[in-house]
Design an enzyme around this catalytic site. Structure first.
Site, mmCIF file in Angstrom:
data_model
loop_
_atom_site.group_PDB
_atom_site.id
_atom_site.type_symbol
_atom_site.label_atom_id
_atom_site.label_comp_id
_atom_site.label_asym_id
_atom_site.label_seq_id
_atom_site.Cartn_x
_atom_site.Cartn_y
_atom_site.Cartn_z
ATOM 1 N N ALA A 71 0.744 -1.137 0.079
ATOM 2 C CA ALA A 71 -0.075 0.078 0.169
ATOM 3 C C ALA A 71 0.926 1.086 -0.195
ATOM 4 O O ALA A 71 1.960 1.232 0.524
ATOM 5 C CB ALA A 71 -0.958 -0.059 1.123
ATOM 6 N N ASP A 72 0.426 2.197 -0.310
ATOM 7 C CA ASP A 72 0.805 3.746 -0.344
ATOM 8 C C ASP A 72 -0.072 4.740 0.021
ATOM 9 O O ASP A 72 -1.156 4.621 -0.437
ATOM 10 C CB ASP A 72 1.433 4.038 -1.495
ATOM 11 C CG ASP A 72 2.290 5.209 -1.455
ATOM 12 O OD1 ASP A 72 3.402 4.973 -0.670
ATOM 13 O OD2 ASP A 72 2.153 6.283 -2.017
ATOM 14 N N GLN A 73 0.311 5.298 0.938
ATOM 15 C CA GLN A 73 -0.513 6.479 1.351
ATOM 16 C C GLN A 73 -0.122 7.915 1.290
ATOM 17 O O GLN A 73 0.972 8.401 1.700
ATOM 18 C CB GLN A 73 -1.361 6.257 2.736
ATOM 19 C CG GLN A 73 -2.068 7.110 3.654
ATOM 20 C CD GLN A 73 -2.325 7.051 4.701
ATOM 21 O OE1 GLN A 73 -1.332 6.651 5.794
ATOM 22 N NE2 GLN A 73 -3.582 6.826 5.325
ATOM 23 N N GLY A 109 -3.315 3.826 -2.122
ATOM 24 C CA GLY A 109 -3.213 2.825 -3.070
ATOM 25 C C GLY A 109 -3.044 1.277 -2.496
ATOM 26 O O GLY A 109 -2.166 1.230 -1.826
#
Length: 191
Positions: A71-73, A109
Site C-alpha cells: 500500500a501507499d498513502q 493505493g
C-alpha cells in the site's frame, strides 16, 4: 492458505495484518516512491503500491504459492498532496492548518498479488479514500503529540489513532490507518 508477504515496514500496516490474525512476513521493497505527476492522484497511489509489490516479487524465490500485499498513502488537504513531513516544524504548521477542516483525505493505493510459479495469477489494485476531520486542539495538546506521536513517520504528520482531534468522517478506518485490508480478505476468499 498461501504465505502472505507484506511489502512494507509500516507499523500501522503490520498492526492491521496482526489484527486479522493472518500470518505474514515482511519484505521491504525500498522502491522510489516519487509519484508520476502525469497521473491522477488515485493512479499515483496505485502506481506506487504496484511498484512496491512488483519489487518484492522480484526479491522472492518461492516455489509455493504466495500473496504480496502493499500500500501507499498520502494525505490530500487544501489542494495539496502531503507525504511525511521533513521536520517537526513542518508537521506543526500543517496540523495547525488542518484544524477546523472536515476536508482532509487519506488516499491509499492498495495492491494484492497472488503469485504461483513466479507468475501473477490474480491481482487487485485499488485506491481508497477516507475523509477525516480535525477539530481545534490546544497548543499544549499539539506540542504533546509532536513530542510523542512520531509525526515524521506519518503522511501529513497525522495518525487516525493518536492525533488529538482527528476523526474519521467517511470511509474505512483501515484506509485511514494506511491499508485497506478488505482487498487481502477478498483475495484470500477467492483462492
Amino acid at each position: 492458505m498461501p504465505k502472505v508477504i507484506l511489502a512494507s515496514s509500516s507499523v500501522q500496516r503490520k498492526a492491521l495484518l496482526e489484527d486479522l490474525g493472518i500470518p505474514f512476513e515482511i519484505i521491504v521493497s525500498n522502491v522510489d516512491e516519487t509519484p508520476v505527476k502525469a497521473l491522477s492522484i488515485t493512479e499515483q497511489m496505485n502506481d506506487i503500491s504496484m511498484r512496491k509489490a512488483l519489487a518484492v516479487m522480484d526479491m522472492v524465490n518461492e516455489p509455493e504459492d504466495y500473496i504480496i500485499v502493499s500500500a501507499d498513502q498520502n494525505i490530500f488537504f487544501d489542494g495539496v498532496m502531503y507525504g511525511k513531513p521533513s521536520t517537526i516544524e513542518e508537521a506543526r504548521e500543517l496540523i495547525k492548518k488542518m484544524q477546523g477542516s472536515n476536508e482532509i483525505y487519506a488516499y491509499v493505493g492498495n495492491t494484492v498479488l497472488y503469485i504461483s510459479n513466479s507468475t501473477i495469477i490474480k491481482h487487485i489494485s485499488e485506491c481508497d479514500i477516507a475523509r477525516l476531520r480535525m477539530d481545534y486542539i490546544s497548543d499544549e495538546e499539539l506540542e504533546h503529540y509532536l513530542a510523542i506521536g512520531s509525526p515524521l513517520e506519518k503522511c501529513g504528520g497525522i495518525n487516525i489513532l493518536n492525533t488529538p482531534g482527528l476523526h474519521l468522517e467517511d470511509g474505512k478506518l483501515c484506509t485511514a490507518r494506511g491499508m485497506t485490508v478488505t482487498y487481502l480478505i477478498d483475495m484470500l476468499s477467492q483462492i
